[in-house]
Write a protein that holds these residues in place. Structure first.
Motif, PDB file in Angstrom:
ATOM      1  N   LYS A 117      32.082  44.383  37.090  1.00  0.00           N
ATOM      2  CA  LYS A 117      33.198  45.229  36.685  1.00  0.00           C
ATOM      3  C   LYS A 117      32.752  46.689  36.662  1.00  0.00           C
ATOM      4  O   LYS A 117      31.581  46.990  36.454  1.00  0.00           O
ATOM      5  N   PRO A 155      33.676  46.137  42.953  1.00  0.00           N
ATOM      6  CA  PRO A 155      34.938  45.761  42.303  1.00  0.00           C
ATOM      7  C   PRO A 155      36.112  46.582  42.807  1.00  0.00           C
ATOM      8  O   PRO A 155      37.222  46.080  42.935  1.00  0.00           O
ATOM      9  N   SER A 178      37.773  43.514  44.186  1.00  0.00           N
ATOM     10  CA  SER A 178      38.843  43.077  43.289  1.00  0.00           C
ATOM     11  C   SER A 178      40.077  43.950  43.482  1.00  0.00           C
ATOM     12  O   SER A 178      41.204  43.486  43.369  1.00  0.00           O
ATOM     13  N   HIS A 200      38.910  39.016  45.312  1.00  0.00           N
ATOM     14  CA  HIS A 200      38.718  38.276  44.055  1.00  0.00           C
ATOM     15  C   HIS A 200      39.958  37.447  43.757  1.00  0.00           C
ATOM     16  O   HIS A 200      41.095  37.892  43.992  1.00  0.00           O
ATOM     17  N   ALA A 203      42.663  39.149  41.720  1.00  0.00           N
ATOM     18  CA  ALA A 203      43.103  40.481  42.156  1.00  0.00           C
ATOM     19  C   ALA A 203      44.579  40.674  41.868  1.00  0.00           C
ATOM     20  O   ALA A 203      45.362  39.719  41.823  1.00  0.00           O
ATOM     21  N   GLN A 231      38.699  34.057  49.423  1.00  0.00           N
ATOM     22  CA  GLN A 231      38.620  34.472  48.013  1.00  0.00           C
ATOM     23  C   GLN A 231      37.254  34.138  47.428  1.00  0.00           C
ATOM     24  O   GLN A 231      36.534  33.256  47.923  1.00  0.00           O
ATOM     25  N   HIS A 233      35.189  34.161  43.288  1.00  0.00           N
ATOM     26  CA  HIS A 233      35.374  34.291  41.847  1.00  0.00           C
ATOM     27  C   HIS A 233      34.012  34.528  41.199  1.00  0.00           C
ATOM     28  O   HIS A 233      32.969  34.237  41.784  1.00  0.00           O
TER      29      HIS A 233
END
Length: 234
Positions: A117, A155, A178, A200, A203, A231, A233
């Motif tokens: 993040k 991110p 993301s 992500h 998203a 994708q 995670h």
């Protein structure tokens, strides 16, 4: 005869003996035997100090600098042997790309952020970089003559724009994110054959719409690059 040096989670204080010894060692090895240098600097103080090296690590063919790096080392354009370069996404701005396009042998360029993040300080750096070019990162036309692979893994990936004659030999574009603000000018990448988008699984809707629009446009262009979407995670 050390050829590869990798340092993860470096966190040392500027002015200390270890700081000075490490800098001196890298300077010596860089002028002698070092071919690969990887530094993950948590404070970014050591990365900033690299610009002060009296001579560049001229034999490097792979370099990776991770952390809150905001300016390129001044000697980076002198690395004539460099083929693979990975930098923190915090250094992504137009003047950095103008310098990097001079690296004649570079075939792989990656902008990344290891954190899952965005922390507030990193987010502020990225926003400031965008603000310098009116909200988008414009890849310069010309240069990057041997670049075939361009990656972004963070991110948040800001709006990217590829004008005519940008990265003329780029074959593969990879983005892992993301949040994606968009990609303009893919049709200007004349050698591009594949775009790989890793989004992500949590998203937002705006990012998902941008990805779907890119995939739809690719399906309608038989001569354009193949777009692969999957994708991931945490």
């Amino acid at each position: 005869d050390l050829r590869k040096l990798t340092i993860f989670k470096l966190n040392i204080k500027m002015g200390g003996k270890l700081f000075e010894d490490l800098s001196s060692s890298i300077e010596y090895l860089g002028g002698y035997s070092l071919h690969t240098l990887v530094i993950d600097d948590e404070s970014a103080d050591f990365l900033k100090s690299l610009s002060a090296l009296s001579s560049p690590p001229k034999f490097l063919n792979a370099l990776e600098l991770s952390g809150k790096l905001v300016e390129l080392p001044k000697w980076i354009t002198e690395l004539d042997a460099l083929t693979k370069l990975t930098l923190s996404v915090t250094v992504l701005k137009e003047n950095a790309l103008e310098n990097l396009k001079q690296l004649r042998r570079l075939f792989s360029l990656t902008f990344s952020l290891t954190a899952a993040k965005l922390d507030p300080e990193t987010a502020a750096i990225i926003e400031e970089n965008k603000a310098q070019s009116d909200g988008e990162i414009i890849v310069p036309a010309g240069g990057f003559d041997n670049l075939t692979l361009l990656r972004f893994s963070a991110p948040f990936v800001p709006l990217l724009s590829f004008p005519d004659k940008a990265m003329p030999n780029l074959e593969r574009l990879e983005l892992r994110f993301s949040i994606l603000e968009g990609v303009h000018g893919i049709e200007n990448l004349k050698s591009l054959t594949e775009v790989h988008l890793r989004i992500h699984d949590k998203a937002g809707e705006n990012t998902k719409m941008i990805v779907e629009d890119m995939a739809t446009a690719a399906r309608g262009d038989e001569k354009g690059p193949r777009v692969i979407v999957d994708q991931y995670h945490d």
